[in-house]
Scaffold this motif. Sequence first.
Motif, PDB file in Angstrom:
ATOM      1  N   TYR A 190     -10.917 -45.460   5.064  1.00 52.90           N
ATOM      2  CA  TYR A 190     -10.947 -46.327   3.514  1.00 52.90           C
ATOM      3  C   TYR A 190     -10.039 -47.572   3.628  1.00 52.90           C
ATOM      4  CZ  TYR A 190     -13.651 -42.370   1.808  1.00 52.90           C
ATOM      5  OH  TYR A 190     -14.727 -41.435   1.616  1.00 52.90           O
ATOM      6  N   PRO A 193     -17.656 -39.244   9.762  1.00 56.96           N
ATOM      7  CA  PRO A 193     -18.066 -40.901   9.779  1.00 56.96           C
ATOM      8  C   PRO A 193     -17.004 -41.735   9.983  1.00 56.96           C
ATOM      9  CG  PRO A 193     -18.286 -39.847   7.468  1.00 56.96           C
ATOM     10  CD  PRO A 193     -17.800 -38.810   8.333  1.00 56.96           C
ATOM     11  N   TRP A 219     -15.439 -45.941   9.730  1.00 56.31           N
ATOM     12  CA  TRP A 219     -15.383 -46.699   8.366  1.00 56.31           C
ATOM     13  C   TRP A 219     -16.472 -47.434   8.133  1.00 56.31           C
ATOM     14  CZ3 TRP A 219     -15.631 -52.214   8.579  1.00 56.31           C
ATOM     15  CH2 TRP A 219     -15.348 -52.506   9.699  1.00 56.31           C
ATOM     16  N   SER A 257     -19.285 -39.477  -7.786  1.00 57.68           N
ATOM     17  CA  SER A 257     -17.752 -38.982  -8.217  1.00 57.68           C
ATOM     18  C   SER A 257     -16.714 -40.153  -7.481  1.00 57.68           C
ATOM     19  CB  SER A 257     -17.356 -37.652  -7.522  1.00 57.68           C
ATOM     20  OG  SER A 257     -18.007 -36.582  -8.432  1.00 57.68           O
ATOM     21  N   LEU A 304     -19.034 -44.853   6.347  1.00 61.71           N
ATOM     22  CA  LEU A 304     -18.423 -44.091   4.946  1.00 61.71           C
ATOM     23  C   LEU A 304     -18.892 -45.150   3.957  1.00 61.71           C
ATOM     24  CD1 LEU A 304     -14.866 -43.009   5.430  1.00 61.71           C
ATOM     25  CD2 LEU A 304     -16.900 -41.493   4.691  1.00 61.71           C
ATOM     26  N   PRO A 305     -19.334 -44.426   2.644  1.00 59.98           N
ATOM     27  CA  PRO A 305     -19.540 -45.495   1.464  1.00 59.98           C
ATOM     28  C   PRO A 305     -18.143 -45.810   0.962  1.00 59.98           C
ATOM     29  CG  PRO A 305     -19.850 -42.668   1.079  1.00 59.98           C
ATOM     30  CD  PRO A 305     -19.682 -42.991   2.605  1.00 59.98           C
ATOM     31  N   MET A 306     -18.336 -46.904   0.471  1.00 55.78           N
ATOM     32  CA  MET A 306     -16.823 -47.530   0.034  1.00 55.78           C
ATOM     33  C   MET A 306     -16.158 -46.849  -1.170  1.00 55.78           C
ATOM     34  SD  MET A 306     -17.651 -50.916  -2.254  1.00 55.78           S
ATOM     35  CE  MET A 306     -18.434 -50.703  -3.847  1.00 55.78           C
ATOM     36  N   GLY A 307     -14.995 -47.067  -1.386  1.00 58.62           N
ATOM     37  CA  GLY A 307     -14.250 -46.554  -2.624  1.00 58.62           C
ATOM     38  C   GLY A 307     -13.771 -45.103  -2.635  1.00 58.62           C
ATOM     39  N   GLY A 308     -13.919 -44.426  -1.590  1.00 62.00           N
ATOM     40  CA  GLY A 308     -13.487 -43.078  -1.405  1.00 62.00           C
ATOM     41  C   GLY A 308     -14.369 -42.095  -2.496  1.00 62.00           C
ATOM     42  N   VAL A 309     -15.717 -42.710  -2.523  1.00 65.28           N
ATOM     43  CA  VAL A 309     -16.617 -41.815  -3.396  1.00 65.28           C
ATOM     44  C   VAL A 309     -17.004 -40.513  -2.851  1.00 65.28           C
ATOM     45  CG1 VAL A 309     -17.533 -43.639  -4.676  1.00 65.28           C
ATOM     46  CG2 VAL A 309     -18.660 -42.940  -2.881  1.00 65.28           C
ATOM     47  N   ALA A 310     -17.395 -39.490  -3.411  1.00 67.93           N
ATOM     48  CA  ALA A 310     -17.820 -38.297  -2.947  1.00 67.93           C
ATOM     49  C   ALA A 310     -19.120 -38.368  -2.118  1.00 67.93           C
ATOM     50  CB  ALA A 310     -18.206 -36.948  -3.807  1.00 67.93           C
ATOM     51  N   PHE A 311     -19.220 -38.209  -0.821  1.00 69.24           N
ATOM     52  CA  PHE A 311     -20.375 -38.392  -0.130  1.00 69.24           C
ATOM     53  C   PHE A 311     -21.263 -37.121   0.172  1.00 69.24           C
ATOM     54  CE2 PHE A 311     -18.919 -37.670   4.024  1.00 69.24           C
ATOM     55  CZ  PHE A 311     -17.354 -37.761   3.922  1.00 69.24           C
ATOM     56  N   ARG A 312     -20.475 -36.088  -0.272  1.00 70.02           N
ATOM     57  CA  ARG A 312     -21.087 -34.668   0.139  1.00 70.02           C
ATOM     58  C   ARG A 312     -20.780 -34.027  -1.140  1.00 70.02           C
ATOM     59  NH1 ARG A 312     -18.189 -32.063   5.288  1.00 70.02           N
ATOM     60  NH2 ARG A 312     -16.254 -32.030   4.088  1.00 70.02           N
ATOM     61  N   PRO A 313     -21.609 -32.790  -1.563  1.00 68.64           N
ATOM     62  CA  PRO A 313     -20.871 -31.961  -2.812  1.00 68.64           C
ATOM     63  C   PRO A 313     -19.500 -31.495  -2.392  1.00 68.64           C
ATOM     64  CG  PRO A 313     -23.136 -31.296  -2.010  1.00 68.64           C
ATOM     65  CD  PRO A 313     -22.792 -32.099  -1.043  1.00 68.64           C
TER      66      PRO A 313
END
Lengths: 408, 92
Positions: free
Chosen positions: A236, B6, B8, A223, B11-20
């Motif tokens: 971010y 988490p 910086w 997403s 955290l996965p980049m780009g503001g993607v959803a990292f949990r449902p």
Amino acid sequence: MARVEQRRIGMMGDEAVAYAIKQVEPDVVAAYPITPQTIIVERFSDYVADGLVRTEFVAIESEHSALSACVGAAAAGARAFTATASQGLALMWEILYIASSMRLPIVMVIVNRALSAPINIHCDHSDAMGARDSGWIQLFCENCQEAYDTAIQAWRIAEHPDVQLPVMVCLDGFVVSHTLEDIEVLPDEVVKEFVGERPLVRVMGHEGEVPYRLDPTGREPLSMGTFAMYDLYFEYKRQQEEAMRAALKVIEEVGREYGELTGRYYGLIDQYKLEDAEVAIVGLGSSMGTAKDAADELRDEGIRAGVLRIRSFRPFPTETVREALKGVKTVAVMDRALSFGGPAGPLMMDMATVFYGLKEGPTMLNYIYGLGGRDISTDDFKAVAQDALRAAEEGVEGLPVKFVGVRE
Amino acid sequence: MSSSLPGWKELPMGGVAFRPSTDIKTGEWRLGFRPVVKEEKCVGCAMCVVLCPDMAMGLGEEGKAQVNYDYCKGCGICARECPYGAIEMVPE
């Protein structure tokens, strides 16, 4: 890589960019087809019509939509390209931030032209300066050859796993975009090999590690464009800053690799006769070519002048600039844009920061020039250098900001 | 900020959803009232299931409307639209 045999073709800056993009052959080109659009997209659409590229070409109703389409394409894992100028870039403003924050490696060529009002189609850097803080890498080219070369290199920089940021390739309106130049071009297959396929980095999504793209099959779900409040947003932004810092190294690496292939080496800055210079002219874009001629003439007259052209304006190569100007007595910073009401022009503010807090640094003056396409001559640059030298001797009175070539 | 989130670097980049997104119990935002199903009146037509903007309505094993209070924000659309008057908004 070994040096490759190249062909010489006469092309103007716009055509050189279109030719480079034809060789790269991105998946999607979305662009607004009329003013302030340039010949870049017109030529590219010829390539599409003639069946020379397999690119999906989207002629779209506005620049805001053009960049939005590129965001969608890049999010789906495609290579996306667009081009615009002046008002078109201004209209894209909202989406600029979305493209960089979503870490989409889009490449966009900006033909630098003045902003309205009054309506003016000629060169200055106001459009790119308005996008300065949008999180895009901004590379400024001096001539058509560099525009061609940078339009190829940009993909490798944008898509590098440590970077993953969109790149703006800036070239001066008319001075570069519409000026015919003999340029060297690589064979198609060499360009194809140099840019390769877009590598997809892997990220941890909500269902485990997946490639960084939207997956319509849902097998590798991700997403994008989510919501982050005061508890996550800041992190971010910190990541984006880190990617910019990483880009400093990548721009140099890609430039070196490209240099081995072509004999044309590009880095963060371009230094001209700076080694023993007492006065340095610093600036962006095509007028630095004129400044180099002025430096030659000044040297004939016994003044040790040099030129430092900033190629990578964002990320700004602070340490490289500091090192390059070591020992220079006085610096003339040339701004082809105004920051109305600011302490100086945008480049001057960065240049002053480079030396801020150091015990020793050069005298520095700011010269605003060339707005709305007003020409600047070698004589103008010589006068600027002499003025900067005089200021180093006599001191600076009042604001160190002057205007070159404006009628009183 | 909370140390459980988490940093910086993590955290996965780009503001993607990292949990449902279902991890966020939006039912906590409910203010004042909650829908309660009167099973004797419910015929299982599922109008509430279709109309619930938060997908918080379902049909239970008996074929009767069932509320998932984890995600129900208490908007009251189900109670208003139920053709049989089988849902009542009850003060919390």
